[in-house]
Design a protein around this motif. Structure first.
Motif, PDB file in Angstrom:
ATOM      1  N   UNK A 129       5.346  80.902   7.875  1.00 48.57           N
ATOM      2  CA  UNK A 129       5.072  79.461   7.934  1.00 48.57           C
ATOM      3  C   UNK A 129       4.636  79.047   9.340  1.00 48.57           C
ATOM      4  N   UNK A 130       5.235  79.666  10.349  1.00 49.20           N
ATOM      5  CA  UNK A 130       4.841  79.368  11.730  1.00 49.20           C
ATOM      6  C   UNK A 130       3.395  79.774  11.980  1.00 49.20           C
ATOM      7  N   UNK A 131       2.971  80.885  11.379  1.00 51.75           N
ATOM      8  CA  UNK A 131       1.566  81.307  11.491  1.00 51.75           C
ATOM      9  C   UNK A 131       0.635  80.237  10.925  1.00 51.75           C
ATOM     10  N   UNK A 132       1.027  79.653   9.794  1.00 49.38           N
ATOM     11  CA  UNK A 132       0.223  78.590   9.189  1.00 49.38           C
ATOM     12  C   UNK A 132       0.173  77.377  10.108  1.00 49.38           C
ATOM     13  N   UNK A 133       1.347  76.992  10.627  1.00 50.74           N
ATOM     14  CA  UNK A 133       1.417  75.822  11.506  1.00 50.74           C
ATOM     15  C   UNK A 133       0.561  76.003  12.753  1.00 50.74           C
ATOM     16  N   UNK A 134       0.483  77.244  13.253  1.00 45.38           N
ATOM     17  CA  UNK A 134      -0.257  77.517  14.480  1.00 45.38           C
ATOM     18  C   UNK A 134      -1.758  77.665  14.252  1.00 45.38           C
ATOM     19  N   UNK A 135      -2.174  77.825  13.006  1.00 43.10           N
ATOM     20  CA  UNK A 135      -3.595  78.065  12.714  1.00 43.10           C
ATOM     21  C   UNK A 135      -4.195  76.905  11.923  1.00 43.10           C
ATOM     22  N   UNK A 136      -4.082  76.932  10.609  1.00 44.87           N
ATOM     23  CA  UNK A 136      -4.673  75.857   9.793  1.00 44.87           C
ATOM     24  C   UNK A 136      -3.838  74.588   9.800  1.00 44.87           C
ATOM     25  N   UNK A 137      -2.525  74.738   9.945  1.00 45.85           N
ATOM     26  CA  UNK A 137      -1.569  73.622   9.843  1.00 45.85           C
ATOM     27  C   UNK A 137      -1.771  72.847   8.543  1.00 45.85           C
ATOM     28  N   UNK A 138      -2.111  73.582   7.492  1.00 49.94           N
ATOM     29  CA  UNK A 138      -2.367  72.967   6.186  1.00 49.94           C
ATOM     30  C   UNK A 138      -1.472  73.641   5.147  1.00 49.94           C
ATOM     31  N   UNK A 139      -0.392  72.988   4.777  1.00 51.01           N
ATOM     32  CA  UNK A 139       0.537  73.538   3.804  1.00 51.01           C
ATOM     33  C   UNK A 139       0.212  73.093   2.383  1.00 51.01           C
ATOM     34  N   UNK A 140      -0.941  72.496   2.197  1.00 48.69           N
ATOM     35  CA  UNK A 140      -1.403  72.115   0.866  1.00 48.69           C
ATOM     36  C   UNK A 140      -2.357  73.148   0.273  1.00 48.69           C
ATOM     37  N   UNK A 141      -2.648  74.189   1.026  1.00 48.61           N
ATOM     38  CA  UNK A 141      -3.450  75.299   0.503  1.00 48.61           C
ATOM     39  C   UNK A 141      -2.523  76.382  -0.054  1.00 48.61           C
ATOM     40  N   UNK A 142      -3.148  77.357  -0.716  1.00 51.18           N
ATOM     41  CA  UNK A 142      -2.457  78.572  -1.128  1.00 51.18           C
ATOM     42  C   UNK A 142      -2.703  79.639  -0.062  1.00 51.18           C
ATOM     43  N   UNK A 143      -1.720  80.522   0.123  1.00 49.52           N
ATOM     44  CA  UNK A 143      -1.848  81.598   1.105  1.00 49.52           C
ATOM     45  C   UNK A 143      -1.415  82.927   0.489  1.00 49.52           C
ATOM     46  N   UNK A 144      -2.031  83.995   0.979  1.00 44.77           N
ATOM     47  CA  UNK A 144      -1.647  85.350   0.627  1.00 44.77           C
ATOM     48  C   UNK A 144      -1.382  86.110   1.925  1.00 44.77           C
TER      49      UNK A 144
END
Length: 270
Positions: A129-144
């Motif tokens: 989750x920290x990786x997401x926050x530091x990059x796209x900061x978009x938790x409304x997408x899907x991630x793999x």
């Protein structure tokens, strides 16, 4: 024939050939392909209706289960593996049927990052989750994500094949078998769904594990990473394939099954 009509006819012919060739189903890195709904699986929709071969046509990475809820799926590097209830792992043929799964073409376009000394699975989820926050900061997408490395501790589970009349997944969970491994190299395949898809899929991270030698795996319950690498990609397109069975048609899909989901995932209730 007028020139304009000849051009139009040629364009139609090319389009027909393109559709017939199946080119429209070529998987894309930003697309997530999902078979059925989580709430349907929770209520006992275990009959496969999409083949492993079809699933492979929509990606090279994924997680799920198999016809009659027979084991845990780890779809890795274009191959589909079944972690069986007896603790063994088997490579699946394309003809095997699937009742629930997600798949995508893995492309680590969000982050590739080395990690050391991640103590447990919740710390791992927080790190992703920290990786997401530091990059796209978009938790409304899907991630793999793929987490590859050496693990000092891994605990996984699998479930046995079921017979009709199918019982709810929350009941079957009591029959699952768990296996613990120490000092094992392998890969975690993880998918993260946004909160708004609850009932369609599992909000947050869902993780499966496969050892490097392809002999151990399952739904991941615990993990301690000694050293490894996290690669992550995002997906902004969603394709959902629904069952056509009478049992699915009769289900109350919108029923709130959050408590069941938390219990099955091994997550403590808030």
């Amino acid at each position: 024939m007028k020139t304009g009509n000849r051009v139009l006819s040629a364009m139609v012919l090319v389009l027909c050939l393109f559709l017939a060739s199946g080119c429209t189903s070529v998987p894309k890195e930003d697309n997530i392909y999902q078979v059925s709904l989580l709430n349907a699986l929770l209520q006992g929709e275990y009959d496969g209706f999409i083949s492993v071969g079809t699933l492979k046509g929509h990606g090279d990475t994924g997680i799920g289960t198999f016809d009659t809820l027979d084991g845990e799926m780890i779809f890795l590097d274009g191959n589909v593996y079944k972690a069986k209830v007896d603790g063994t792992v088997e490579l699946m043929d394309d003809q095997v049927m699937v009742p629930f799964a997600v798949a995508t073409m893995f492309e680590p376009d969000v982050v590739v990052k080395p990690y050391n000394a991640i103590a447990d699975i919740e710390t791992l989820k927080n790190a992703m989750d920290a990786c997401i926050a530091e990059t796209t900061n978009d938790f409304n997408r899907f991630y793999v994500a793929k987490v590859q490395g050496l693990f000092s501790h891994v605990r996984v589970r699998s479930v046995p094949s079921q017979q009709k009349p199918y019982r709810p997944l929350s009941v079957i969970a009591s029959t699952q078998k768990e296996y613990t491994y120490e000092q094992v190299e392998g890969t975690i395949v993880a998918f993260r769904s946004p909160a708004y898809v609850e009932g369609i899929n599992l909000p947050g991270w869902h993780l499966h594990f496969l050892s490097e030698d392809k002999s151990k795996g399952g739904h991941l319950l615990e993990a301690t990473l000694v050293q490894g690498e996290i690669g992550m990609g995002d997906m902004k397109e969603f394709q959902l394939i629904l069952p056509s069975s009478s049992s699915f048609a009769a289900m109350d899909i919108a029923d709130d099954r959050r408590e069941e989901t938390l219990a099955i995932e091994g997550v403590a209730k808030p």
